[in-house]
Design a protein around this motif. Structure first.
Motif, PDB file in Angstrom:
ATOM      1  N   LEU A   1       0.827  -1.210   0.000  1.00  0.00           N
ATOM      2  CA  LEU A   1       0.000   0.000   0.000  1.00  0.00           C
ATOM      3  C   LEU A   1       0.859   1.258   0.000  1.00  0.00           C
ATOM      4  O   LEU A   1       0.527   2.240  -0.655  1.00  0.00           O
ATOM      5  CB  LEU A   1      -0.926   0.002   1.229  1.00  0.00           C
ATOM      6  CG  LEU A   1      -1.805   1.243   1.388  1.00  0.00           C
ATOM      7  CD1 LEU A   1      -2.753   1.383   0.193  1.00  0.00           C
ATOM      8  CD2 LEU A   1      -2.594   1.186   2.691  1.00  0.00           C
TER       9      LEU A   1
ATOM     10  N   LYS B   1       0.533   4.268  -2.795  1.00  0.00           N
ATOM     11  CA  LYS B   1       0.167   5.651  -2.493  1.00  0.00           C
ATOM     12  C   LYS B   1       0.907   6.648  -3.374  1.00  0.00           C
ATOM     13  O   LYS B   1       0.482   7.787  -3.512  1.00  0.00           O
ATOM     14  CB  LYS B   1       0.450   5.953  -1.020  1.00  0.00           C
ATOM     15  CG  LYS B   1      -0.556   5.342  -0.064  1.00  0.00           C
ATOM     16  CD  LYS B   1      -0.229   5.716   1.363  1.00  0.00           C
ATOM     17  CE  LYS B   1      -1.262   5.162   2.319  1.00  0.00           C
ATOM     18  NZ  LYS B   1      -0.961   5.501   3.734  1.00  0.00           N
TER      19      LYS B   1
ATOM     20  N   THR C   1      -7.002   0.998  -0.586  1.00  0.00           N
ATOM     21  CA  THR C   1      -7.012   1.169   0.865  1.00  0.00           C
ATOM     22  C   THR C   1      -8.156   0.395   1.500  1.00  0.00           C
ATOM     23  O   THR C   1      -7.994  -0.229   2.558  1.00  0.00           O
ATOM     24  CB  THR C   1      -7.140   2.664   1.224  1.00  0.00           C
ATOM     25  OG1 THR C   1      -6.089   3.386   0.600  1.00  0.00           O
ATOM     26  CG2 THR C   1      -7.073   2.868   2.724  1.00  0.00           C
TER      27      THR C   1
END
Length: 295
Positions: free
Chosen positions: A76, A80, A94
């Motif tokens: 993750l 981002k 997410t």
């Protein structure tokens, strides 16, 4: 045609304001619950000999799924850096991170067959639970704190709030100049000695003990409210002005301290979540290698 375009725009706006927890009508929550349900049903339908453990074909299957999920979940941070819309938007990623991460509590526990001990395998499980628990705090913080921060800032930045405090100090110095020496000293202490924040516990509480501004405000208010006070007769307008500015500064200080508290809470869980994730990956690697080489 205009009506159709309006409907499309409304749907797009709704999607943009939709929480990552509610993304696409909780689609990843439904997938996580489905995976957990299948895992639980299979656990009770399968009767390995002599008992469930990570070394059965069922244990290996869940272990593989769990390990792949853990590796994917750690991506993750990389994701981002590439904000895109569509099926694999950051919000969708997410949302999947949250719900599939929580599903690991079931997948990994069933993988162990509830067989725990003082070994690298249980350590990996414990670290995984620590990552999940800290992540749950992160979910709560990111679902609530940004909105609270926005309301507290009232469309100002932290730098602008600090600048306003400095401006109030300048006004306060001018307003207090006609007062008697002891009150000038109290106001001067509020200007020079007031701490916006302090150590970790102070930042997390949002309060500063023995705040010089609070002390000065209390001192001047006592003088203004004292029965038959000569201060009111002699310095009435100047005293009221100093109290008013001190009160505004106190309110602004509380806003800044709340802002720093919110930021500290957001940072604190990361200081636990990220290192725990790194240790988890190391323990998971050791767990997998030990299984292949020694079992």
């Amino acid at each position: 045609m205009a009506r159709k375009n309006g409907n499309k725009r409304t749907h797009r706006d709704d999607a943009q304001h939709e929480s990552f927890l509610r993304h696409k009508n909780f689609i990843y929550l439904k997938w996580a619950l489905f995976i957990c349900l299948i895992s639980i049903v299979a656990y009770f339908l399968i009767d390995p000999t002599p008992r469930h453990n990570g070394g059965t074909w069922y244990g290996y299957t869940l272990g593989t799924i769990g390990a792949l999920l853990i590796v994917w979940l750690t991506m993750l941070g990389i994701r981002k850096r590439a904000i895109t819309a569509g099926k694999w938007s950051l919000k969708g990623w997410t949302s999947a991170h949250v719900y599939l991460g929580l599903s690991l509590t079931v997948i990994a526990t069933l993988h162990t067959g509830f067989q725990f001990g003082w070994n690298i395998h249980t350590l990996a499980y414990a670290l995984m639970m620590l990552v999940i628990i800290s992540g749950a705090f992160g979910i709560y913080f990111y679902a609530n704190i940004p909105r609270a921060m926005s309301e507290n800032r009232a469309e100002t930045t932290q730098a602008e709030m600090i600048q306003l405090l400095n401006s109030l100090d300048d006004q306060l110095e001018d307003a207090a100049r006609p007062l008697s020496a002891q009150y000038v000293a109290a106001v001067q202490s509020a200007i020079n000695d007031t701490k916006i924040t302090g150590g970790l516990l102070t930042r997390l509480s949002g309060r500063v003990n023995k705040c010089a501004t609070a002390r000065a405000l209390a001192k001047l208010r006592d003088a203004a409210e004292g029965s038959g006070s000569a201060m009111v007769d002699q310095y009435g307008e100047d005293l009221s002005s100093a109290i008013s500015i001190l009160d505004r500064k106190s309110v602004m200080l509380n806003r800044v301290r709340r802002h720093i508290r919110f930021k500290s809470l957001l940072e604190l869980w990361l200081y636990i979540h990220v290192p725990a994730t790194i240790f988890l990956l190391a323990a998971l690697t050791a767990h997998i290698l030990s299984v292949f080489f020694y079992w």
